[in-house]
Write a protein that holds these residues in place. Structure first.
Motif, PDB file in Angstrom:
ATOM      1  N   THR A   1       0.672  -1.268   0.005  1.00 33.78           N
ATOM      2  CA  THR A   1      -0.173  -0.156  -0.061  1.00 33.78           C
ATOM      3  C   THR A   1       0.878   1.174  -0.060  1.00 33.78           C
ATOM      4  O   THR A   1       1.931   1.259   0.136  1.00 33.78           O
TER       5      THR A   1
ATOM      6  N   LEU B   1      -1.516  -0.789  -4.186  1.00 30.74           N
ATOM      7  CA  LEU B   1      -3.009  -0.317  -3.802  1.00 30.74           C
ATOM      8  C   LEU B   1      -2.940   1.061  -2.859  1.00 30.74           C
ATOM      9  O   LEU B   1      -2.214   0.821  -1.817  1.00 30.74           O
TER      10      LEU B   1
ATOM     11  N   SER C   1     -12.173   4.551   4.744  1.00 30.51           N
ATOM     12  CA  SER C   1     -11.563   3.804   3.570  1.00 30.51           C
ATOM     13  C   SER C   1     -11.348   2.351   3.540  1.00 30.51           C
ATOM     14  O   SER C   1     -11.131   1.882   2.509  1.00 30.51           O
TER      15      SER C   1
ATOM     16  N   ASP D   1     -13.344   0.044   1.035  1.00 33.66           N
ATOM     17  CA  ASP D   1     -12.971   0.058  -0.384  1.00 33.66           C
ATOM     18  C   ASP D   1     -11.457  -0.571  -0.650  1.00 33.66           C
ATOM     19  O   ASP D   1     -11.532  -1.336  -1.779  1.00 33.66           O
ATOM     20  N   PHE D   2     -10.844  -0.462   0.468  1.00 34.06           N
ATOM     21  CA  PHE D   2      -9.380  -1.136   0.271  1.00 34.06           C
ATOM     22  C   PHE D   2      -9.800  -2.807   0.175  1.00 34.06           C
ATOM     23  O   PHE D   2      -9.003  -3.529  -0.528  1.00 34.06           O
ATOM     24  N   GLU D   3     -10.384  -3.302   1.019  1.00 35.12           N
ATOM     25  CA  GLU D   3     -10.660  -4.659   1.093  1.00 35.12           C
ATOM     26  C   GLU D   3     -11.136  -5.040  -0.081  1.00 35.12           C
ATOM     27  O   GLU D   3     -10.882  -6.182  -0.629  1.00 35.12           O
ATOM     28  N   ALA D   4     -12.034  -4.384  -0.734  1.00 34.55           N
ATOM     29  CA  ALA D   4     -12.693  -4.780  -1.852  1.00 34.55           C
ATOM     30  C   ALA D   4     -11.663  -5.016  -3.172  1.00 34.55           C
ATOM     31  O   ALA D   4     -11.624  -5.828  -3.859  1.00 34.55           O
ATOM     32  N   SER D   5     -10.824  -3.847  -3.027  1.00 33.21           N
ATOM     33  CA  SER D   5      -9.751  -3.833  -4.114  1.00 33.21           C
ATOM     34  C   SER D   5      -8.833  -4.901  -3.769  1.00 33.21           C
ATOM     35  O   SER D   5      -8.371  -5.493  -4.929  1.00 33.21           O
ATOM     36  N   LEU D   6      -8.602  -5.328  -2.568  1.00 29.25           N
ATOM     37  CA  LEU D   6      -7.646  -6.309  -2.301  1.00 29.25           C
ATOM     38  C   LEU D   6      -8.071  -7.613  -2.761  1.00 29.25           C
ATOM     39  O   LEU D   6      -7.495  -8.694  -3.174  1.00 29.25           O
ATOM     40  N   ARG D   7      -9.234  -7.802  -2.411  1.00 27.73           N
ATOM     41  CA  ARG D   7     -10.007  -9.069  -2.868  1.00 27.73           C
ATOM     42  C   ARG D   7     -10.033  -9.237  -4.440  1.00 27.73           C
ATOM     43  O   ARG D   7      -9.920 -10.562  -4.714  1.00 27.73           O
ATOM     44  N   GLN D   8     -10.338  -8.053  -5.066  1.00 33.06           N
ATOM     45  CA  GLN D   8     -10.305  -8.259  -6.538  1.00 33.06           C
ATOM     46  C   GLN D   8      -8.739  -8.508  -6.915  1.00 33.06           C
ATOM     47  O   GLN D   8      -8.594  -9.419  -7.914  1.00 33.06           O
ATOM     48  N   VAL D   9      -7.750  -7.949  -6.414  1.00 32.74           N
ATOM     49  CA  VAL D   9      -6.510  -8.279  -6.913  1.00 32.74           C
ATOM     50  C   VAL D   9      -5.980  -9.854  -6.509  1.00 32.74           C
ATOM     51  O   VAL D   9      -5.459 -10.641  -7.387  1.00 32.74           O
TER      52      VAL D   9
END
Length: 241
Positions: A32, A46, A55, A58-66
């Motif tokens: 990060t 990220l 925030s 939203d960070f968790e969602a981005s991490l899950r996507q990666v």
């Protein structure tokens, strides 16, 4: 299956050195940053402001996507809570705003980010929290608030180790001594007089370099340290022994 590490504040300093050490060890890295991802390395960057709890969703969602898109996984193996800010000051001279920033980044943010990510850490994983040698020695009395937050992280880590132990997850603290990075304005990296003075207070006779500490962190997520948990490991070159 590849091993995956998440490092907060991996764009510079100890975080960047740790990212490079883990990549060299064959570990996939996600790190990060607060707006500047730093020099490009073989890792996923990220954005995250540690301490901005609003925030985190939203960070968790981005991490899950990666994790899903890049690795085909829903979890990761190693969490390294490294992100930080440096604020020097005496107890008498510390303003509330500086205290609150240190609290948000170094303790409140770490506590609740770890809480949110616990379901995403694979059983048998590792958590490494960064503290400071200043929880043992006083640094000329100029870091009372900063060191107090890190002292809280050390207590938190012991409780964390107890809580996640049944899942085979370890939790430890690495407490660096003075290290030549950008932290605190970079004076330990750039001022030769300060380097000589501080280095003279260590058993090893020098100021630490980022690789001195990143190697300790890499060892704690390596295959031979799974029986070490709830420990504070100081990497200070023998500061003020």
């Amino acid at each position: 299956m590849s091993r995956i590490a998440l490092i907060t504040g991996g764009n510079r300093g100890l975080g960047r050195a740790t990212a490079l050490a883990l990549i060299d060890a064959g570990i996939e890295v996600i790190y990060t940053h607060r707006g500047d991802p730093g020099e490009k390395i073989d890792a996923v960057a990220l954005p995250l402001v540690v301490g901005d709890l609003d925030s985190y969703g939203d960070f968790e969602a981005s991490l899950r996507q990666v994790l899903a898109d890049r690795h085909g996984r829903a979890d990761f193996d190693f969490l390294i809570n490294n992100a930080g800010v440096g604020r020097a000051g005496t107890i008498a001279g510390t303003p509330v705003e500086a205290f609150d920033e240190l609290l948000d980044v170094h303790f409140r943010g770490v506590f609740f980010l770890t809480q949110r990510l616990l379901p995403l850490i694979a059983d048998g994983g590792r958590i490494v929290n960064l503290s400071t040698g200043l929880t043992r020695f006083t640094g000329e009395g100029m870091y009372a608030a900063y060191a107090s937050m890190k002292g809280a992280v050390e207590v938190f880590t012991r409780y964390l180790a107890k809580e996640v132990g049944p899942r085979g997850i370890t939790a430890n603290v690495v407490a660096p001594g003075p290290v030549a990075t950008e932290f605190g304005g970079g004076y330990l990296r750039d001022d030769e007089g300060v380097r000589a003075q501080i280095g003279g207070l260590t058993a090893m006779g020098r100021v630490g370099e980022p690789a001195d500490v990143s190697g300790v962190i890499a060892a704690l997520v390596g295959p031979g340290t799974g029986w070490v948990t709830g420990q504070r490991i100081e990497a200070s070159g023998g500061m003020l022994l």
